[in-house]
Enzyme design. Sequence first.
Site, PDB file in Angstrom:
ATOM      1  N   GLN A   1       2.705  10.086   1.959  1.00  0.00           N
ATOM      2  CA  GLN A   1       4.017   9.427   2.055  1.00  0.00           C
ATOM      3  C   GLN A   1       4.978   9.889   0.967  1.00  0.00           C
ATOM      4  O   GLN A   1       6.190   9.706   1.095  1.00  0.00           O
ATOM      5  CB  GLN A   1       3.867   7.891   1.983  1.00  0.00           C
ATOM      6  CG  GLN A   1       3.205   7.303   3.219  1.00  0.00           C
ATOM      7  CD  GLN A   1       3.151   5.793   3.135  1.00  0.00           C
ATOM      8  OE1 GLN A   1       2.278   5.215   2.509  1.00  0.00           O
ATOM      9  NE2 GLN A   1       4.121   5.139   3.755  1.00  0.00           N
TER      10      GLN A   1
ATOM     11  N   GLY B   1       0.835  -1.201   0.000  1.00  0.00           N
ATOM     12  CA  GLY B   1       0.000   0.000   0.000  1.00  0.00           C
ATOM     13  C   GLY B   1       0.865   1.244   0.000  1.00  0.00           C
ATOM     14  O   GLY B   1       2.051   1.175   0.330  1.00  0.00           O
TER      15      GLY B   1
ATOM     16  N   CYS C   1       5.680  -0.263   7.575  1.00  0.00           N
ATOM     17  CA  CYS C   1       5.336   0.958   6.853  1.00  0.00           C
ATOM     18  C   CYS C   1       6.557   1.408   6.063  1.00  0.00           C
ATOM     19  O   CYS C   1       7.666   1.433   6.597  1.00  0.00           O
ATOM     20  CB  CYS C   1       4.912   2.049   7.840  1.00  0.00           C
ATOM     21  SG  CYS C   1       4.410   3.582   7.016  1.00  0.00           S
ATOM     22  N   LEU C   2       6.329   1.780   4.813  1.00  0.00           N
ATOM     23  CA  LEU C   2       7.435   2.226   3.963  1.00  0.00           C
ATOM     24  C   LEU C   2       8.075   3.503   4.504  1.00  0.00           C
ATOM     25  O   LEU C   2       9.224   3.797   4.198  1.00  0.00           O
ATOM     26  CB  LEU C   2       6.949   2.434   2.522  1.00  0.00           C
ATOM     27  CG  LEU C   2       6.486   1.145   1.813  1.00  0.00           C
ATOM     28  CD1 LEU C   2       5.838   1.479   0.477  1.00  0.00           C
ATOM     29  CD2 LEU C   2       7.641   0.169   1.627  1.00  0.00           C
TER      30      LEU C   2
ATOM     31  N   HIS D   1      -2.943   7.107   7.372  1.00  0.00           N
ATOM     32  CA  HIS D   1      -1.962   8.051   6.808  1.00  0.00           C
ATOM     33  C   HIS D   1      -2.647   9.349   6.369  1.00  0.00           C
ATOM     34  O   HIS D   1      -2.089  10.433   6.540  1.00  0.00           O
ATOM     35  CB  HIS D   1      -1.267   7.452   5.579  1.00  0.00           C
ATOM     36  CG  HIS D   1      -0.074   6.590   5.885  1.00  0.00           C
ATOM     37  ND1 HIS D   1       1.031   7.060   6.555  1.00  0.00           N
ATOM     38  CD2 HIS D   1       0.203   5.287   5.569  1.00  0.00           C
ATOM     39  CE1 HIS D   1       1.930   6.079   6.652  1.00  0.00           C
ATOM     40  NE2 HIS D   1       1.454   4.994   6.068  1.00  0.00           N
TER      41      HIS D   1
ATOM     42  N   HIS E   1      -4.696   1.049   7.504  1.00  0.00           N
ATOM     43  CA  HIS E   1      -3.352   1.641   7.661  1.00  0.00           C
ATOM     44  C   HIS E   1      -3.200   2.850   6.719  1.00  0.00           C
ATOM     45  O   HIS E   1      -2.677   3.894   7.126  1.00  0.00           O
ATOM     46  CB  HIS E   1      -2.324   0.542   7.365  1.00  0.00           C
ATOM     47  CG  HIS E   1      -0.896   0.975   7.310  1.00  0.00           C
ATOM     48  ND1 HIS E   1       0.073   0.477   8.170  1.00  0.00           N
ATOM     49  CD2 HIS E   1      -0.237   1.830   6.476  1.00  0.00           C
ATOM     50  CE1 HIS E   1       1.239   1.029   7.872  1.00  0.00           C
ATOM     51  NE2 HIS E   1       1.088   1.854   6.841  1.00  0.00           N
ATOM     52  N   GLU E   2      -3.686   2.712   5.480  1.00  0.00           N
ATOM     53  CA  GLU E   2      -3.571   3.809   4.495  1.00  0.00           C
ATOM     54  C   GLU E   2      -4.478   4.977   4.861  1.00  0.00           C
ATOM     55  O   GLU E   2      -4.081   6.138   4.756  1.00  0.00           O
ATOM     56  CB  GLU E   2      -3.905   3.316   3.079  1.00  0.00           C
ATOM     57  CG  GLU E   2      -3.049   2.165   2.552  1.00  0.00           C
ATOM     58  CD  GLU E   2      -1.571   2.318   2.797  1.00  0.00           C
ATOM     59  OE1 GLU E   2      -1.089   3.465   2.878  1.00  0.00           O
ATOM     60  OE2 GLU E   2      -0.891   1.294   2.939  1.00  0.00           O
TER      61      GLU E   2
HETATM   62  O1  GNR Z   1       4.003  -2.601   2.647  1.00  0.00           O
HETATM   63  C1  GNR Z   1       3.275  -2.497   3.631  1.00  0.00           C
HETATM   64  N1  GNR Z   1       2.956  -3.620   4.327  1.00  0.00           N
HETATM   65  C2  GNR Z   1       1.981  -3.663   5.305  1.00  0.00           C
HETATM   66  C3  GNR Z   1       1.914  -4.800   6.101  1.00  0.00           C
HETATM   67  C4  GNR Z   1       0.954  -4.904   7.073  1.00  0.00           C
HETATM   68  C5  GNR Z   1       0.062  -3.875   7.263  1.00  0.00           C
HETATM   69  C6  GNR Z   1       0.111  -2.739   6.485  1.00  0.00           C
HETATM   70  C7  GNR Z   1       1.070  -2.629   5.509  1.00  0.00           C
HETATM   71  S1  GNR Z   1       1.122  -1.209   4.505  1.00  0.00           S
HETATM   72  C8  GNR Z   1       2.813  -1.164   4.081  1.00  0.00           C
HETATM   73  C9  GNR Z   1       3.080  -0.085   3.054  1.00  0.00           C
HETATM   74  C10 GNR Z   1       2.816   1.273   3.649  1.00  0.00           C
HETATM   75  O2  GNR Z   1       3.582   1.855   4.375  1.00  0.00           O
HETATM   76  N2  GNR Z   1       1.673   1.831   3.397  1.00  0.00           N
HETATM   77  O3  GNR Z   1       1.347   3.008   3.918  1.00  0.00           O
HETATM   78 NI    NI Z   2       2.438   3.096   5.826  1.00  0.00          NI
END
Ligand code: GNR
Ligand code: NI
Length: 189
Positions: free
Chosen positions: A68, A63, A111-112, A157, A153-154
């Site tokens: 980001q 995601g 999270c990236l 953000h 999660h997104e």
């Molecule tokens: O790559 C991602 N893996 C992930 C694993 C478990 C729960 C959420 C994620 S999202 C993350 C990429 C990211 O930072 N998205 O904002």
């Molecule tokens: Ni993230």
Amino acid sequence: MRKQWLRSIERLLKSRAMSLRQILIHPDPRLKKTCPPVAEVDDAIRKLADDMLETMYDAPGVGLAAPQIGVMKRIFVMDCDKEEPGLAPVVAINPEILWASDELGVYEEGCLSIPDIYEDVTRPKQIRLRYLDLDGKTQERELDDLWSTCAQHELDHLNGRLFIDYLSGIKRTMITNKMKKLKKELGRT
Ligand code: GNR
Ligand code: NI
């Protein structure tokens, strides 16, 4: 005549070309802000979505949310198909959670913007998500498991929230200090 024709093709190809964007690393004030909605789904938004997908696949991640890459708009992309087959990649504009299950699920999230840190987070196991697609059409999807976790999660953000905000204060401080060190090593401001 021929030269002009080539030039217009060149321009066409260039306008469709995707580009990789740099992913911000926590702590960054842009990752703490609430993003305003997208007013209109136009070509600029479609180009942004292309860039976000390319950046997400390159990272690689499942995601990516616009803030980001420093773009303060309510848009995210996700593709968990490799981990949990079933859905096509999702581009969600102005997403809203219409319903969340009482049942909870735990995922080890990453999270990236917080590289190499993985921690368990508890969230509703299923959600119903409403959003605009790239044609500006309203879509609704029921999401499960990793797809649901990723969408939440997104969406966090877009509201300036990171998965480490669900952890204890001590853990969060430790992770933040580690990221400050990493940013310094990478020469990121
Ligand atoms: O790559 C991602 N893996 C992930 C694993 C478990 C729960 C959420 C994620 S999202 C993350 C990429 C990211 O930072 N998205 O904002
Ligand atoms: Ni993230």
